[in-house]
Design a protein around this motif. Structure first.
Motif, mmCIF file in Angstrom:
data_model
loop_
_atom_site.group_PDB
_atom_site.id
_atom_site.type_symbol
_atom_site.label_atom_id
_atom_site.label_comp_id
_atom_site.label_asym_id
_atom_site.label_seq_id
_atom_site.Cartn_x
_atom_site.Cartn_y
_atom_site.Cartn_z
ATOM 1 N N GLY A 85 6.514 0.984 -7.240
ATOM 2 C CA GLY A 85 6.033 2.403 -6.426
ATOM 3 C C GLY A 85 5.664 1.947 -4.947
ATOM 4 O O GLY A 85 5.397 2.423 -4.223
ATOM 5 N N ALA A 86 5.021 0.652 -5.247
ATOM 6 C CA ALA A 86 4.414 0.750 -4.227
ATOM 7 C C ALA A 86 5.613 -0.117 -2.648
ATOM 8 O O ALA A 86 5.084 0.046 -1.690
ATOM 9 C CB ALA A 86 3.191 -1.160 -3.956
ATOM 10 N N LEU A 87 6.006 -0.570 -3.082
ATOM 11 C CA LEU A 87 7.802 -0.676 -2.129
ATOM 12 C C LEU A 87 7.784 0.235 -1.562
ATOM 13 O O LEU A 87 8.439 0.864 -0.388
ATOM 14 C CB LEU A 87 8.737 -1.753 -2.695
ATOM 15 C CG LEU A 87 9.621 -1.733 -1.711
ATOM 16 C CD1 LEU A 87 9.456 -3.138 -0.436
ATOM 17 C CD2 LEU A 87 10.736 -2.781 -2.140
ATOM 18 N N LEU A 88 8.210 1.327 -2.527
ATOM 19 C CA LEU A 88 9.199 2.868 -2.982
ATOM 20 C C LEU A 88 8.218 3.962 -1.894
ATOM 21 O O LEU A 88 8.155 4.720 -0.311
ATOM 22 C CB LEU A 88 9.618 3.823 -3.519
ATOM 23 C CG LEU A 88 10.476 3.597 -4.076
ATOM 24 C CD1 LEU A 88 10.155 3.959 -5.905
ATOM 25 C CD2 LEU A 88 11.631 3.155 -3.556
ATOM 26 N N SER A 89 6.740 3.151 -1.822
ATOM 27 C CA SER A 89 6.256 3.934 -0.996
ATOM 28 C C SER A 89 5.682 4.233 1.039
ATOM 29 O O SER A 89 5.253 4.886 0.872
ATOM 30 C CB SER A 89 3.969 4.211 -1.325
ATOM 31 O OG SER A 89 3.604 2.533 -1.263
ATOM 32 N N TYR A 90 6.910 2.746 0.621
ATOM 33 C CA TYR A 90 6.982 2.633 2.435
ATOM 34 C C TYR A 90 8.138 3.007 3.352
ATOM 35 O O TYR A 90 8.357 2.781 4.452
ATOM 36 C CB TYR A 90 6.947 1.010 2.689
ATOM 37 C CG TYR A 90 5.691 0.636 2.959
ATOM 38 C CD1 TYR A 90 4.276 0.661 4.272
ATOM 39 C CD2 TYR A 90 4.515 0.063 1.953
ATOM 40 C CE1 TYR A 90 3.356 1.144 4.332
ATOM 41 C CE2 TYR A 90 3.400 -0.598 1.717
ATOM 42 C CZ TYR A 90 2.478 -0.492 2.623
ATOM 43 O OH TYR A 90 1.436 -0.540 2.945
ATOM 44 N N ILE A 91 8.832 3.347 1.995
ATOM 45 C CA ILE A 91 10.228 3.806 2.535
ATOM 46 C C ILE A 91 10.155 5.594 3.017
ATOM 47 O O ILE A 91 9.229 6.773 2.414
ATOM 48 C CB ILE A 91 10.834 4.654 0.881
ATOM 49 C CG1 ILE A 91 11.845 3.190 0.621
ATOM 50 C CG2 ILE A 91 12.150 5.557 1.224
ATOM 51 C CD1 ILE A 91 12.853 2.457 1.222
ATOM 52 N N SER A 92 10.962 5.528 4.186
ATOM 53 C CA SER A 92 10.378 6.857 5.180
ATOM 54 C C SER A 92 10.723 8.298 4.301
ATOM 55 O O SER A 92 11.617 8.450 3.423
ATOM 56 C CB SER A 92 11.942 6.719 6.398
ATOM 57 O OG SER A 92 12.201 8.211 6.951
ATOM 58 N N GLY A 93 9.422 8.889 5.021
ATOM 59 C CA GLY A 93 9.153 10.216 4.218
ATOM 60 C C GLY A 93 8.621 10.415 2.971
ATOM 61 O O GLY A 93 8.689 11.290 1.805
ATOM 62 N N ILE A 94 8.401 9.283 2.206
ATOM 63 C CA ILE A 94 8.183 8.898 0.760
ATOM 64 C C ILE A 94 6.287 8.826 0.184
ATOM 65 O O ILE A 94 6.615 7.644 0.795
ATOM 66 C CB ILE A 94 8.965 8.194 -0.032
ATOM 67 C CG1 ILE A 94 10.216 8.112 -0.518
ATOM 68 C CG2 ILE A 94 8.299 8.196 -1.985
ATOM 69 C CD1 ILE A 94 11.458 8.159 -0.519
ATOM 70 N N SER A 95 5.406 10.010 0.098
ATOM 71 C CA SER A 95 4.489 9.413 -0.053
ATOM 72 C C SER A 95 4.188 8.688 -1.203
ATOM 73 O O SER A 95 4.723 8.326 -2.221
ATOM 74 C CB SER A 95 3.335 10.704 -0.349
ATOM 75 O OG SER A 95 4.210 11.019 -1.032
ATOM 76 N N SER A 96 3.207 8.112 -1.314
ATOM 77 C CA SER A 96 2.927 7.193 -2.327
ATOM 78 C C SER A 96 2.345 7.886 -3.863
ATOM 79 O O SER A 96 3.541 8.050 -5.053
ATOM 80 C CB SER A 96 1.042 6.230 -2.478
ATOM 81 O OG SER A 96 1.050 5.713 -1.445
ATOM 82 N N LYS A 97 2.287 9.525 -3.636
ATOM 83 C CA LYS A 97 2.975 10.180 -4.632
ATOM 84 C C LYS A 97 4.394 10.236 -5.557
ATOM 85 O O LYS A 97 4.271 10.770 -6.727
ATOM 86 C CB LYS A 97 1.662 11.603 -4.773
ATOM 87 C CG LYS A 97 1.772 12.824 -5.969
ATOM 88 C CD LYS A 97 1.284 13.660 -5.529
ATOM 89 C CE LYS A 97 1.292 14.926 -6.780
ATOM 90 N NZ LYS A 97 0.511 16.198 -6.671
ATOM 91 N N ILE A 98 5.013 10.924 -4.482
ATOM 92 C CA ILE A 98 5.953 10.950 -4.348
ATOM 93 C C ILE A 98 6.848 9.246 -5.024
ATOM 94 O O ILE A 98 8.069 9.483 -6.157
ATOM 95 C CB ILE A 98 7.087 11.409 -3.461
ATOM 96 C CG1 ILE A 98 6.363 13.181 -3.265
ATOM 97 C CG2 ILE A 98 8.979 10.862 -3.570
ATOM 98 C CD1 ILE A 98 7.048 12.852 -1.525
ATOM 99 N N ALA A 99 6.371 7.924 -4.272
ATOM 100 C CA ALA A 99 6.542 7.285 -5.208
ATOM 101 C C ALA A 99 6.511 7.050 -6.396
ATOM 102 O O ALA A 99 7.236 6.454 -7.024
ATOM 103 C CB ALA A 99 6.401 5.681 -4.115
ATOM 104 N N ASP A 100 5.055 7.262 -7.172
ATOM 105 C CA ASP A 100 5.418 7.225 -8.365
ATOM 106 C C ASP A 100 5.797 7.980 -9.221
ATOM 107 O O ASP A 100 6.248 8.212 -10.806
ATOM 108 C CB ASP A 100 3.389 7.524 -8.929
ATOM 109 C CG ASP A 100 2.865 6.649 -8.308
ATOM 110 O OD1 ASP A 100 2.888 5.720 -7.688
ATOM 111 O OD2 ASP A 100 2.107 7.026 -7.870
ATOM 112 N N ASN A 101 6.624 9.208 -8.393
ATOM 113 C CA ASN A 101 6.959 10.277 -9.287
ATOM 114 C C ASN A 101 8.047 9.678 -9.470
ATOM 115 O O ASN A 101 9.190 10.359 -10.840
ATOM 116 C CB ASN A 101 7.269 12.152 -8.286
ATOM 117 C CG ASN A 101 6.086 12.310 -8.340
ATOM 118 O OD1 ASN A 101 4.706 12.395 -9.597
ATOM 119 N ND2 ASN A 101 5.442 13.520 -8.101
ATOM 120 N N ILE A 102 8.769 9.104 -8.662
ATOM 121 C CA ILE A 102 10.291 8.464 -8.430
ATOM 122 C C ILE A 102 10.245 7.311 -9.806
ATOM 123 O O ILE A 102 10.965 6.935 -10.407
ATOM 124 C CB ILE A 102 10.283 7.561 -6.973
ATOM 125 C CG1 ILE A 102 10.990 8.639 -5.968
ATOM 126 C CG2 ILE A 102 11.911 7.306 -7.592
ATOM 127 C CD1 ILE A 102 11.298 8.216 -4.859
#
Length: 714
Positions: free
Chosen positions: A490-507
């Motif tokens: 989730g931490a790595l995904l949260s730095y992807i363009s357009g993805i917030s920490s909340k969306i990263a957790d949802n992924i």
């Protein structure tokens, strides 16, 4: 203010490119998306260009908002000075606006405001114009409860004029311009300060124009720590004479009164206020430079080559609680853990530690050690060197000293507790140490950038400003590499363009509930991830074994039809021949193809590059320094020795190099190369392996001076 034109001029960019970038940023596009997928619109602006543009855009919009607030205040006070308004409108910095607004800014009770309230303003005007010398007689007309005598009234009138002079933006500008050219900053050590850290600034004086950013930041920290005092030194007489030229009326009978009043205005009101402004401006510039240096070092650290296809032993050294070991496989999965009871103060524990290490290393077939550089690191390195020396089967054991910075922070997070609920924090730290050698980027994104261990004086810089700048660096690094949608944290995904920490957790939650993603389109089923977020993010997320091969490339889904047309045109008998056909395309071929497919040449070139080398990791394989055997303590270092080490940090004054002891040595800027240089950054970055010569070892201050001059580099 035409903000876009100002930005274009300052950054030397095309106005059309700036307009396009600003429009897309305002529409919700991210910097990585624009840099990668909108090159035609921006004329190929890089992520660095766009970050600088975005920063200036925010700053100038904040400046314009402040001007609106000032104009409203002037309106509320019924001040209709058109010249003043024009100057505020033309002001290019917040400091200029505040200096112009200063005389009209609501103030706390001052000596001048008290006098004005008592009705002494007319007396101050009389003082400026009277040629008769009958000031005392005039002052009798203003005697009141707060000003019961002529002298008190006259002093009140002088206080009003003194504040007017202090508020005059022309004088403040004059002093600041003078200070920038000829002023000096001095510092002195406070007598009862119990630290030697700031001894370089104990009796210090330097012209403001010659100060380096690290000088400013060091003095600021010393003052904050109550170890130093600071003071500006100006030619006061020169400044006072300048003010007198404009403020003492010709043929006034009150020459001495005006001279005393001007000196009072300067000493009581102007000097400290302007000094604070100047130091604040110096701090802003120094902070900006420190942030830039931090960004360069952070980027190099995050993009340090991964150690591919190797198992790693994470070794977190310690005394009281022992040494924590974590063995991980080639993909970062924990294979084994163990705690060595303090092996440094007991012969029995020492022998048992050697036996346990040998057994576990052979059992897990792990011959690369990531050794944390914290407490007991040098003792642990001696232990590992002894293990190598006494066991033929372990002679190829490799030891890399790894920065522990931030590992303990991550080990206490909810994510760490969720992944390893049965591990104590120090065991989690051992896992982090191993993983940051194996894949620095994937591991280091889990901790705050300012805690990674690079940069200087980060705790003296405005936290929000630093955080935003460093977040941008991490985002650019993560998106430059891309991430595996099905394995990224989730931490790595949260730095992807357009993805917030909340969306990263949802992924991550969607993955856990529905299994691995089969296509990028599935992202639209993730809660909170709408079309705009999908557009910004999709191209940076990879699916290695998905239904659509293009999902494992940096080709954006919007360009899939174009990519498939390209493949049709160059299709060979197999994938290898198709790639060879792509490699043979000339610039003319690509230009013609771009016209046929109605796509820009930059976009088409990027697509072709991805089809030739899909998802290629631009990072090279990691290299580690060969540390000098037998050198694990600062006391072991010999003056004149040639040693190999790893650059850990780059600052404006040199390199900090890890040579295998607890303290990093400093290669001062003048010792980097034989020629004169002003900036160390072009000559090295964190992670570089360098050879150095030991110039001096100061055991008392625990400082190691190194040189790269006349030392042959590999």
């Amino acid at each position: 203010m035409d903000i876009n034109q100002v930005i274009a001029n300052e950054l030397k960019l095309n106005r059309t490119s700036v307009d396009a970038a600003v429009s897309m940023l305002d529409d919700g596009a991210t910097v990585p998306f624009i840099a990668r997928y909108r090159k035609e619109a921006t004329g190929g602006l890089t992520d660095e260009n766009l970050r600088d543009l975005e920063e200036k855009l925010v700053a100038y919009r904040n400046l314009e908002d402040r001007k609106k607030t000032v104009f409203k205040s002037l309106d509320d006070q019924n001040i209709q000075d058109e010249e003043l308004r024009a100057k505020i409108t033309e002001a290019m910095t917040m400091a200029e606006v505040e200096d112009l607004y200063r005389p009209y800014k609501p103030k706390k009770v001052t000596r001048a405001s008290k006098a004005i309230k008592a009705g002494l303003k007319p007396l101050s005007e009389y003082l400026k114009t009277d040629k008769t010398g009958k000031l005392k007689e005039e002052a009798k007309n203003y005697i009141c409860e707060d000003y019961p005598s002529e002298d008190k009234c006259i002093q009140g009138a002088l206080d009003i004029i003194a504040e007017e002079i202090s508020d005059n933006p022309n004088y403040r500008t004059f002093i600041k311009n003078y200070a920038a050219k000829k002023g000096q900053l001095t510092s002195a050590k406070i007598s009862d300060a119990d630290t030697s850290t700031y001894d370089n600034y104990a009796d210090y004086s330097k012209r403001i124009c010659d100060l380096k950013s690290y000088n400013i930041l060091a003095i600021n920290r010393g003052v904050d720590k109550k170890a130093l005092t600071k003071k500006f030194v100006f030619d006061d007489e020169y400044i006072l004479n300048h003010i007198k030229t404009f403020e003492i009326p010709s043929k006034t009978p009150y020459q001495s009164l005006f001279e005393e009043m001007i000196a009072d205005s300067y000493n009581r009101l102007i000097f400290s206020s302007v000094s604070n402004d100047i130091f604040s401006e110096l701090m802003d510039k120094a902070s900006d430079q420190a942030i830039e240096e931090f960004k360069v070092s952070l980027k190099a650290t995050l993009l340090y080559p991964p150690l591919k296809n190797k198992k790693v032993l994470g070794f977190d050294p310690g005394f009281t609680h022992g040494c924590k070991l974590a063995f991980i496989d080639e993909y970062g999965k924990v294979l084994d853990t163990h705690v060595l009871a303090d092996p440094f103060h007991s012969g029995y524990n020492h022998k048992k530690a050697l036996d346990d290490l040998k057994r576990l290393i052979i059992k897990n077939q792990t011959y690369m050690v990531a050794l944390g550089n914290g407490t007991a690191s040098r003792e642990s390195q001696k232990l590992l060197e002894e293990l190598k020396e006494n066991n033929q089967e372990l002679k190829d054991l490799q030891i890399a000293v790894v920065s522990e910075s931030g590992a303990s922070i991550w080990s206490a997070t909810k994510d760490a507790q969720k992944e390893f609920p049965d591990f104590e924090p120090n065991l989690r730290s051992a896992v982090s140490i191993a993983r940051r050698l194996q894949d620095p980027l994937a591991e280091l994104v889990k901790i705050p950038p300012e805690s990674i261990g690079v940069g200087q004086y980060q705790y003296d810089i405005e936290p929000k400003k630093l955080s935003l700048a460093l977040k941008g660096v991490v985002e650019d690094c993560v998106n430059a590499i891309g991430v595996n949608l099905n394995t990224a944290s989730g931490a790595l995904l949260s730095y992807i363009s357009g993805i917030s920490s909340k969306i990263a957790d949802n992924i991550v939650k969607y993955r856990e509930e529905n299994g691995a993603f089969k296509s990028r389109n599935q992202l639209l089923k993730v809660s909170g991830l709408g079309p705009k977020a999908y557009e910004n993010a999709a191209g940076f997320l990879r699916i290695p074994d998905g239904k659509e091969p293009l999902d494992n490339t940096a080709v954006h889904p919007e360009s899939y039809p174009i990519a498939k047309e390209i493949l049709k045109e160059v299709k060979g008998s197999d994938d290898a021949e198709t790639k060879e056909n792509l490699k043979k395309l000339t610039d003319q071929d690509i230009k013609a193809m771009a016209e046929r497919l109605e796509v820009g040449v930059p976009t088409l070139s990027d697509i072709i590059h991805e089809l030739i080398q899909p998802s290629r990791d631009p990072r090279e394989n990691a290299k580690t320094a060969h540390l000098t055997e037998g050198v694990t303590d600062i006391k072991d270092i010999q003056k004149g020795a040639i040693m190999e080490g790893t650059i850990r940090n780059v600052t404006g004054f040199g390199f900090f190099v890890d040579i295998g002891v607890e303290i990093n040595g400093l290669v001062y800027i003048s010792e980097i190369t034989n020629k004169f240089i002003q900036d160390p950054h072009p000559y090295g970055k964190p992670g570089d392996i360098v050879k150095v010569k030991v110039l001096d070892v100061d055991l008392n201050r625990k400082r190691i001076s190194l040189s790269m001059k006349n030392v042959k580099q590999d």
